[in-house]
Design a protein around this motif. Structure first.
Motif, mmCIF file in Angstrom:
data_model
loop_
_atom_site.group_PDB
_atom_site.id
_atom_site.type_symbol
_atom_site.label_atom_id
_atom_site.label_comp_id
_atom_site.label_asym_id
_atom_site.label_seq_id
_atom_site.Cartn_x
_atom_site.Cartn_y
_atom_site.Cartn_z
ATOM 1 N N VAL A 75 0.822 -1.211 0.000
ATOM 2 C CA VAL A 75 0.000 0.000 0.000
ATOM 3 C C VAL A 75 0.858 1.263 0.000
ATOM 4 N N VAL A 76 1.801 1.341 0.949
ATOM 5 C CA VAL A 76 2.649 2.521 1.096
ATOM 6 C C VAL A 76 4.102 2.083 1.048
ATOM 7 N N SER A 77 4.890 2.684 0.183
ATOM 8 C CA SER A 77 6.307 2.354 0.112
ATOM 9 C C SER A 77 7.026 2.883 1.343
ATOM 10 N N GLN A 78 8.175 2.286 1.655
ATOM 11 C CA GLN A 78 8.937 2.736 2.818
ATOM 12 C C GLN A 78 9.349 4.199 2.658
ATOM 13 N N ALA A 79 9.664 4.614 1.425
ATOM 14 C CA ALA A 79 10.111 5.984 1.187
ATOM 15 C C ALA A 79 9.020 7.005 1.490
ATOM 16 N N GLU A 80 7.766 6.627 1.303
ATOM 17 C CA GLU A 80 6.659 7.562 1.519
ATOM 18 C C GLU A 80 5.936 7.315 2.841
ATOM 19 N N GLY A 81 6.594 6.581 3.763
ATOM 20 C CA GLY A 81 5.954 6.281 5.041
ATOM 21 C C GLY A 81 5.603 7.523 5.832
ATOM 22 N N TYR A 82 6.529 8.488 5.888
ATOM 23 C CA TYR A 82 6.262 9.698 6.661
ATOM 24 C C TYR A 82 5.118 10.502 6.044
ATOM 25 N N SER A 83 5.080 10.616 4.718
ATOM 26 C CA SER A 83 4.021 11.414 4.097
ATOM 27 C C SER A 83 2.651 10.779 4.325
ATOM 28 N N PHE A 84 2.575 9.437 4.318
ATOM 29 C CA PHE A 84 1.289 8.783 4.586
ATOM 30 C C PHE A 84 0.858 9.002 6.036
ATOM 31 N N ALA A 85 1.781 8.789 6.970
ATOM 32 C CA ALA A 85 1.429 8.913 8.387
ATOM 33 C C ALA A 85 1.052 10.355 8.748
#
Length: 626
Positions: free
Chosen positions: A199-209
């Motif tokens: 669902v969410v890549s590790q690189a975009e973890g902060y932007s999702f959270a």
């Protein structure tokens, strides 16, 4: 009053409306909305506060001690704004203040969410700092001192049943906070460093959270506004009472108030200087490290094939000025000592010639007399509590974080604190307190809860220190399929750099987190209740803001200074226990000072100016029990 009101009454119930005066109604719908709004706000706050240190050190390449200090400054600023938030609310009303602050808060979360988008992180680092340290801090400060009081306003305090319901509300309010904490730490914080597979890549973890936090805060504002018609709204009383309070302070200094009046004034004047020194010391820290500035030898290198590049560790000092650190520590200590000593007896308050009946000298004495207890309890408790924001997660990040094929984030273990509150709150209220009351023949008093809470908070830091000894003694995890810790200093996106985990389960950190949660149950709701009930009616928001100010802002300012002086950049090479034991010593000293405060003139002064039902509402049967 001839009859008792219905305990929970909807505002739209016609049968109830005809039989119960409106001022005696307990509005269930708005109370539920307020609890939901607080849940959303706390979910947003803790998602950011729990992962900000990791983001600063790994995404923006700041030193761990500087990152820890900045994280404490963020919390400090959030609670600092509680004072202006309380003043505005007392002036224009809590309802309008919550809407304005919530809107600013929501804009701040959007700024932070945009700033952490992977491709924009380096160029928008300034937007992350502005959104978090300015907008979110100001928004939190406007909401936090008012939302609990606004909920209590919906219940009222004219009858005994209303006052009992208020105590239940404060417990439910604290429970709603920790439901938000569970979502933040149990789900969103792990996504920041590990992503969400598929669902969410590790690189975009902060932007999702952080984007989820922004959506939660926007929802909170919409919900609060949507149910406007159901609220009981108290009009602001203007700044007259606050101005009168300042007049009493200055008039007493100039007209025979004695050394206590002068000391009280000096204590208040030291506080802004304390914050300025803390901010300067933290923001003047050494600049971000470059990718090649600090290199160390991987402890597992002899057992594994050489990596394409040597791993790095951010060892650099926090920077800043030792002079500023010492000045901040001295000013903060003087401020607290002066305010406690001066207000242990408020006989220094002198009558004003132009005194009006709406705000008397007794009201001024009532406000000042509450300050020593607020300072002593909050400083003694929250220095230990603040370890949960930085030290405990950092310690967990260098333990075995593996769960299946993924790594947990160190902040995940904050769920132990939330679970402790959710599980033990009803157990304490329905089982422990009644059992103790039956054994001792009298109710469990406020002071007894607070002392027990301070001891357990100290025990949490002692247990963390003992666990740190075990962690440092454990071997490194060096298997070929074991990478570096994703939330420890130095971790790179390609997974070839970072800090090795130790062969000791991170789940052991649940113990200190759980102890902090139990201590919170005993301390924080008592202080919410005390601050609401001990304040003059016109200054309830302000005194609640003062309580939150010392709870979060002053304590985090101390923590920021202590972190720069005692928090190691490398846990394996440094001594984190020094940081823990400083907190423990302050907590134990706080217990001794608490007994001195409550046995001196403070108790007698409180008895003169606080009504009997106010003391009973906080669980005290006499002034000595405070």
């Amino acid at each position: 009053m001839s009859g008792q009101p219905v305990l929970f009454t909807d505002t739209d119930s016609e049968s109830t409306a005809s039989s119960v005066p409106s001022e005696l109604k307990i509005r269930k719908l708005p109370v539920g909305i307020i609890l939901l709004v607080e849940l959303c706000e706390r979910l947003t706050y803790y998602t950011l506060a729990g992962t900000q240190k990791t983001y600063l050190q790994n995404q923006l390449d700041k030193a761990p001690s500087s990152s820890a200090a900045l994280n404490s400054v963020f919390s400090m600023l959030c609670y600092f704004w509680c004072i202006p938030g309380g003043l505005v609310a007392d002036s224009i009303g809590r309802y309008k203040t919550i809407i304005m602050a919530g809107s600013v808060y929501a804009v701040g979360t959007v700024c932070v969410g945009l700033a952490v988008v992977h491709d924009l992180q380096q160029s928008l680092g300034w937007l992350f700092m502005f959104g978090s340290l300015v907008l979110i801090a100001a928004g939190t400060g406007g909401i936090k001192p008012n939302i609990a009081n606004f909920g209590a306003d919906q219940i009222g305090d004219l009858t005994e049943r209303q006052r009992e319901c208020q105590k239940t509300f404060f417990s439910l309010f604290y429970l709603s906070i920790n439901v938000g904490v569970l979502v933040a730490f149990g789900f969103l914080t792990n996504i920041t460093t590990a992503g969400l597979p598929g669902v969410v890549s590790q690189a975009e973890g902060y932007s999702f959270a952080y984007g989820s936090g922004a959506a939660s805060m926007i929802l909170a504002v919409i919900l609060f506004v949507a149910f406007t018609s159901s609220y009981k709204r108290e009009a602001g009383s203007g700044l007259g009472p606050v101005k009168a309070l300042v007049k009493y302070q200055m008039h007493s200094v100039l007209n025979g108030g004695g050394w206590r009046a002068i000391m009280s004034l000096l204590g208040f004047l030291c506080l802004p200087c304390f914050f300025l020194c803390t901010l300067a010391s933290t923001l003047l820290a050494s600049p971000s490290h470059s990718a090649s500035s600090e290199v160390f030898v991987d402890p597992c290198a002899s057992q594994l094939a050489p990596a394409s590049a040597p791993p790095r560790m951010l060892h650099g000092g926090g920077g800043g000025s030792a002079l500023l650190d010492n000045a901040a520590l001295g000013l903060g200590s003087c401020a607290c000592i002066f305010l406690v000593v001066a207000n242990m007896s408020c006989t220094w308050v002198r009558e004003l010639n132009e005194e009006k009946a709406s705000f008397t000298s007794n009201d001024a004495k009532q406000f000042f007399a509450a300050i020593p207890m607020i300072i002593v309890v909050n400083i003694a408790f929250n220095l230990c509590y603040n370890s949960m924001n930085n030290a405990f997660p950092s310690q967990a990040c260098q333990m075995d974080l593996r769960l299946g094929n993924t790594q947990l984030n160190g902040a995940f273990f904050n769920i132990a604190d939330a679970f402790a509150i959710i599980i033990f709150t009803p157990l304490f209220e329905t089982c422990l307190y009644p059992m103790i009351a039956k054994i001792k023949g009298s109710p469990v008093r406020l002071g007894q809860k607070i002392i027990a809470g301070l001891l357990i908070a100290a025990a949490s830091n002692v247990s963390a220190a003992l666990l740190e000894d075990k962690r440092k003694a454990a071997p490194y995890l060096c298997g070929p399929d074991i990478g570096f810790s994703q939330c420890a200093p130095g971790y790179s996106e390609d997974g070839l750099e970072g800090t090795r985990m130790k062969d000791i389960s991170a789940f052991y950190i649940f113990l200190p987190f759980t102890l902090v949660g139990i201590a919170e149950i005993l301390v924080n709701p008592c202080m919410y209740c005390f601050s609401y009930e001990a304040a003059p009616m016109e200054l309830r928001s302000l005194l609640q803001a003062v309580n939150l100010f010392f709870s979060g802002s002053v304590s985090n300012a101390f923590t920021a200074v202590v972190a720069k002086m005692a928090y190691p950049n490398s846990l394996d090479d440094g001594n984190l226990n020094k940081y823990y034991y400083i907190n423990v010593v302050i907590s134990i000293l706080g217990i001794g000072v608490y007994f001195i405060v409550t046995r001196c003139n403070h108790g007698r002064e409180m008895k003169k100016v606080v009504k009997t039902e106010i003391m009973e509402a906080c669980g005290a049967e006499s002034d000595g029990e405070l």
